[in-house]
Design an enzyme around this catalytic site. Structure first.
Site, mmCIF file in Angstrom:
data_model
loop_
_atom_site.group_PDB
_atom_site.id
_atom_site.type_symbol
_atom_site.label_atom_id
_atom_site.label_comp_id
_atom_site.label_asym_id
_atom_site.label_seq_id
_atom_site.Cartn_x
_atom_site.Cartn_y
_atom_site.Cartn_z
ATOM 1 C CG HIS A 217 -1.621 -1.209 1.503
ATOM 2 N ND1 HIS A 217 -1.088 -2.236 2.238
ATOM 3 C CD2 HIS A 217 -2.844 -1.615 1.116
ATOM 4 C CE1 HIS A 217 -1.969 -3.232 2.302
ATOM 5 N NE2 HIS A 217 -3.033 -2.877 1.632
ATOM 6 N N GLY A 400 -10.528 9.012 3.140
ATOM 7 C CA GLY A 400 -11.720 9.697 2.617
ATOM 8 C C GLY A 400 -12.720 8.698 2.054
ATOM 9 C CB ILE A 401 -12.303 5.690 -0.153
ATOM 10 C CG1 ILE A 401 -11.582 6.386 -1.295
ATOM 11 C CG2 ILE A 401 -13.200 4.579 -0.690
ATOM 12 C CD1 ILE A 401 -10.675 5.466 -2.114
ATOM 13 N N GLY A 402 -13.071 5.502 2.823
ATOM 14 C CA GLY A 402 -13.663 4.702 3.901
ATOM 15 C C GLY A 402 -14.690 5.507 4.689
ATOM 16 C CB THR A 442 -7.738 1.119 11.201
ATOM 17 O OG1 THR A 442 -6.774 0.354 10.494
ATOM 18 C CG2 THR A 442 -7.410 1.158 12.664
ATOM 19 C CB SER A 443 -11.046 4.935 10.533
ATOM 20 O OG SER A 443 -11.405 4.817 9.199
ATOM 21 N N GLY A 484 -8.352 -0.409 19.980
ATOM 22 C CA GLY A 484 -7.274 -0.053 19.050
ATOM 23 C C GLY A 484 -5.903 -0.030 19.713
ATOM 24 C CG ASP A 554 -4.288 10.674 12.514
ATOM 25 O OD1 ASP A 554 -3.677 9.846 11.829
ATOM 26 O OD2 ASP A 554 -5.400 10.475 13.018
ATOM 27 N N GLY A 556 -7.462 10.651 10.627
ATOM 28 C CA GLY A 556 -8.582 10.228 11.469
ATOM 29 C C GLY A 556 -8.895 11.268 12.542
HETATM 30 N N1 ADP Z 1 -4.855 1.844 16.837
HETATM 31 C C1 ADP Z 1 -5.557 2.909 16.511
HETATM 32 N N2 ADP Z 1 -6.352 3.511 17.429
HETATM 33 C C2 ADP Z 1 -7.086 4.595 17.117
HETATM 34 N N3 ADP Z 1 -7.097 5.138 15.886
HETATM 35 C C3 ADP Z 1 -6.336 4.563 14.943
HETATM 36 C C4 ADP Z 1 -5.534 3.434 15.192
HETATM 37 N N4 ADP Z 1 -4.885 3.107 14.042
HETATM 38 C C5 ADP Z 1 -5.286 4.004 13.112
HETATM 39 N N5 ADP Z 1 -6.152 4.870 13.653
HETATM 40 C C6 ADP Z 1 -6.851 5.966 13.005
HETATM 41 O O1 ADP Z 1 -7.336 5.490 11.767
HETATM 42 C C7 ADP Z 1 -6.997 6.431 10.774
HETATM 43 C C8 ADP Z 1 -6.817 5.718 9.436
HETATM 44 O O2 ADP Z 1 -8.065 5.284 9.044
HETATM 45 P P1 ADP Z 1 -8.263 4.531 7.661
HETATM 46 O O3 ADP Z 1 -7.387 5.152 6.630
HETATM 47 O O4 ADP Z 1 -9.709 4.519 7.406
HETATM 48 O O5 ADP Z 1 -7.813 3.098 8.035
HETATM 49 P P2 ADP Z 1 -6.636 2.194 7.440
HETATM 50 O O6 ADP Z 1 -5.348 2.743 7.991
HETATM 51 O O7 ADP Z 1 -6.980 0.865 7.978
HETATM 52 O O8 ADP Z 1 -6.706 2.298 5.962
HETATM 53 C C9 ADP Z 1 -5.749 7.087 11.248
HETATM 54 O O9 ADP Z 1 -5.613 8.373 10.689
HETATM 55 C C10 ADP Z 1 -5.922 7.125 12.750
HETATM 56 O O10 ADP Z 1 -6.606 8.285 13.175
HETATM 57 O O1 LIG Z 2 -4.937 -2.456 3.571
HETATM 58 C C1 LIG Z 2 -5.514 -3.445 3.855
HETATM 59 C C2 LIG Z 2 -6.073 -3.714 5.155
HETATM 60 O O2 LIG Z 2 -5.486 -2.945 6.153
HETATM 61 P P1 LIG Z 2 -6.184 -1.694 6.856
HETATM 62 O O3 LIG Z 2 -5.469 -1.646 8.158
HETATM 63 O O4 LIG Z 2 -7.648 -1.953 6.937
HETATM 64 O O5 LIG Z 2 -5.896 -0.511 5.989
HETATM 65 C C3 LIG Z 2 -5.763 -4.438 2.873
HETATM 66 O O6 LIG Z 2 -5.565 -3.948 1.605
HETATM 67 C C4 LIG Z 2 -5.016 -5.701 3.079
HETATM 68 O O7 LIG Z 2 -5.970 -6.526 3.628
#
Ligand code: ADP
Ligand SMILES: O=C(COP(=O)(O)O)[C@@H](O)CO
Length: 573
Positions: A217, A400-402, A442-443, A484, A554, A556
């Protein structure tokens, strides 16, 4: 550049629809992803894999006899939701329990972990095996923190072959873990990938240079070098992987290995063969016996220019599983006698249908909650591109997409609940589940937990007082931290959630009405979000790019501050 899409937010869903239409012989669409089209074998373990879209053939392309029984398919670069994983697992389960396997990313760990708990609560035995093969993502002493890349194929293949051989769940899980312990990958990139709808690549590599150890990624690796020749790249791959032998292996000489040379997206087969020519020579020179090598696109990253090499150190019990016949859309080996018939068994209907009764006061509060969720959707929609840009600085650019999918899904579920006279607690709980389900990542998991915690405190009985709302927000903050594992200062949404919850509580305790208290808390949230620009990330996808992220807030944290600001406008003064 990813050029062909309609609405970028529909990319993953539409791509999956087309994939299934093209591969009906192998796969069947179920809520959350796909399962095998062939009938389930009663009593066998079901291997359910999954992850984000954008990595084809991972993950749906690896479903079929001899390969996985099902795949949960997330949004672009975002893990599938717990609900998706759970739904696919329930559809694939044939009474022998479920093995979940996925790349070791924060979102996947959260969502697959929640799905596992749900299956266990339902009495379905379940084990989870995250794949941790990428040597450049953490040192050997920290193997559990490594990400999963093309080694997914080795682990999924072993688990699936073991399951199809009728082995019990504990044995399938042991073999999958053994395969993971003996799999190492290393990747490079010459240029970044572009997410559907983006005009800029997620990252770039300077012309004539090669990024070394990069993730799938755009996560950073361990350095940059001048562009190599094909032979020089093969030498780098092999020397790096031979520098870390698995436990119990003292010398490569005499060992047998599965080999995967995977193109990441735009490096084509004939280029890969030129590299593989030298890889094969070097492995031979090191005294290794190569067994069933794979050269092609096995785990990709949209159009990323790059490749990875994986060595899977075989044992007497792993080798027959690695070489066993398989018949999936993207990975076929030998000849697999087809289990006859179509799998048209009932897929369990997991939809929650009953809306519990609610008091008139709670239904009135549900209307405010609905207006708040509409405001959330609007502000997320307005800022989605900006959030993606912020996330791309140090994360994977999908925030943004999520958030857009999560907020829209949450609002849709809330509207349905309101139309059925739900109280505020039920409406928020439905929104929570839909948010996590549609957003993934994650978010998505954390927003689902936060809204569910708030919903539990609000309930369906009373009009929630300012004290109850403040207590609900505090519960949300504590639950997000518990799930988290982040604390204040880690540069995540927690840096905003904690001061927001604390300010709201203290102002309510001091006697402010909800509107005034929320105003003060939203201001604290805005300041805290800006303050994250100075922090070095210690959690999430941004952690490895710690330095690059300083000076940018950040993503999120910013989205949370925007959301609480928008909600202020629907609260009475
Ligand atoms: N362990 C955590 N606890 C709380 N917030 C987290 C954690 N890890 C990531 N985040 C939040 O999630 C945001 C990223 O969200 P998103 O891009 O939707 O998820 P991903 O990283 O899974 O693609 C980060 O900017 C941060 O604010
Ligand atoms: O990026 C993936 C999942 O991780 P996130 O922490 O949800 O971003 C994915 O493409 C691999 O499963």
């Amino acid at each position: 550049m990813t050029r062909l899409f309609n609405d970028p937010s529909d990319f993953a869903e539409e791509s999956l629809e087309g994939f299934v239409a093209a591969h009906r012989r192998w796969v069947r669409r179920v809520p959350g992803g796909v399962i095998r089209a062939t009938p389930r074998v009663p009593g066998n373990v079901a291997v359910v894999v999954g992850g984000g879209s954008g990595h084809y053939p991972a993950f749906a392309g690896l479903v079929g006899q001899g390969m996985a029984h099902g795949a949960a398919v997330g949004n672009v670069f975002a893990s599938p939701s717990a609900q998706q994983v759970h739904a696919v697992a329930r559809a694939a389960d044939s009474g022998g329990g479920v093995l979940l396997s996925f790349g070791n990313y924060a979102g996947d760990v959260l969502h697959f972990g929640q799905a596992r708990q749900r299956l266990l609560d339902e009495g379905i035995p379940c084990e989870a095996v995250p794949v941790t093969d990428d040597v450049s993502s953490a040192p050997a002493r920290d193997r559990d923190r490594r990400r999963g890349v093309a080694g997914d194929l080795a682990v999924f293949k072993v688990a699936s072959a073991a399951a199809d051989a009728g082995l019990p769940l504990a044995e399938v899980a042991r073999l999958a873990r053994l395969a993971n312990d003996r799999t190492r990958s290393f990747g490079v990139a010459f240029d970044g990938c572009t997410l559907p709808g983006s005009t800029e690549p997620l990252f770039t590599v300077p012309a004539g240079r090669m990024a070394v150890g990069l993730g799938i990624h755009g996560e950073p690796g361990i350095g940059e070098q001048p562009m190599p020749t094909a032979d020089e790249l093969a030498e780098l791959f092999v020397s790096t992987l031979l520098a870390e032998l698995p436990p119990g292996v003292d010398t490569p000489r005499g060992q047998r290995v599965g080999v995967i040379l995977s193109g990441l997206g735009s490096v084509k087969y004939e280029e890969l063969f030129v590299v593989y020519r030298r890889v094969a020579q070097l492995l031979d020179r090191a005294g290794l016996e190569v067994v069933d090598p794979e050269v092609g696109e096995l785990v990709t990253s949209f159009d990323m220019a790059g490749a990875s090499l994986t060595l899977f150190w075989l044992t007497d019990e792993l080798e027959p599983l690695w070489t066993a016949p398989a018949d999936s859309p993207a990975h076929r080996k030998g000849s697999v006698p087809r289990v006859e018939g179509a799998d048209d068994d009932e897929i369990p209907d997991l939809a929650q249908d009953v809306v519990p009764p609610a008091s008139e006061e709670s239904r009135a509060s549900a209307r405010t909650a609905l207006a708040a969720l509409a405001a959330v959707r609007d502000t997320v929609e307005e800022h989605a591109e900006e959030l993606g840009r912020i996330d791309a600085v140090a994360g994977d650019g999908d925030h943004g997409i999520g958030m857009r999918r999560g907020a829209a899904g949450g609002l849709r579920a809330a509207e349905e609940a309101a139309a059925r006279d739900a109280g505020a607690g039920t409406l928020l709980a439905r929104a929570a589940d839909a948010w996590a389900d549609e957003a993934g990542g994650t978010s998505g998991a954390l927003w689902g937990v936060a809204l569910r915690s708030l919903a539990a405190v609000v309930g369906d009985e009373q009009r929630p007082s300012a004290q109850a709302v403040a207590a609900g927000v505090r519960a949300a903050s504590e639950d997000v931290m518990r799930l988290g594992g982040a604390v204040v200062g880690d540069k995540t949404m927690v840096d905003v959630l904690v001061p927001f919850a604390e300010t709201l509580s203290s102002r309510v305790e001091a006697g402010d009405a909800l509107g005034a208290a929320w105003e003060a808390a939203a201001e604290a949230a805005g300041r805290a979000a800006e303050g994250t620009a100075d922090l070095v990330p210690r959690m999430g996808r941004a952690r490895p790019l710690a330095e690059r992220s300083v000076g940018t807030p950040d993503a999120g944290a910013v989205s949370l501050a925007l959301i609480v600001r928008a909600v202020r406008d629907v609260l009475p003064d």
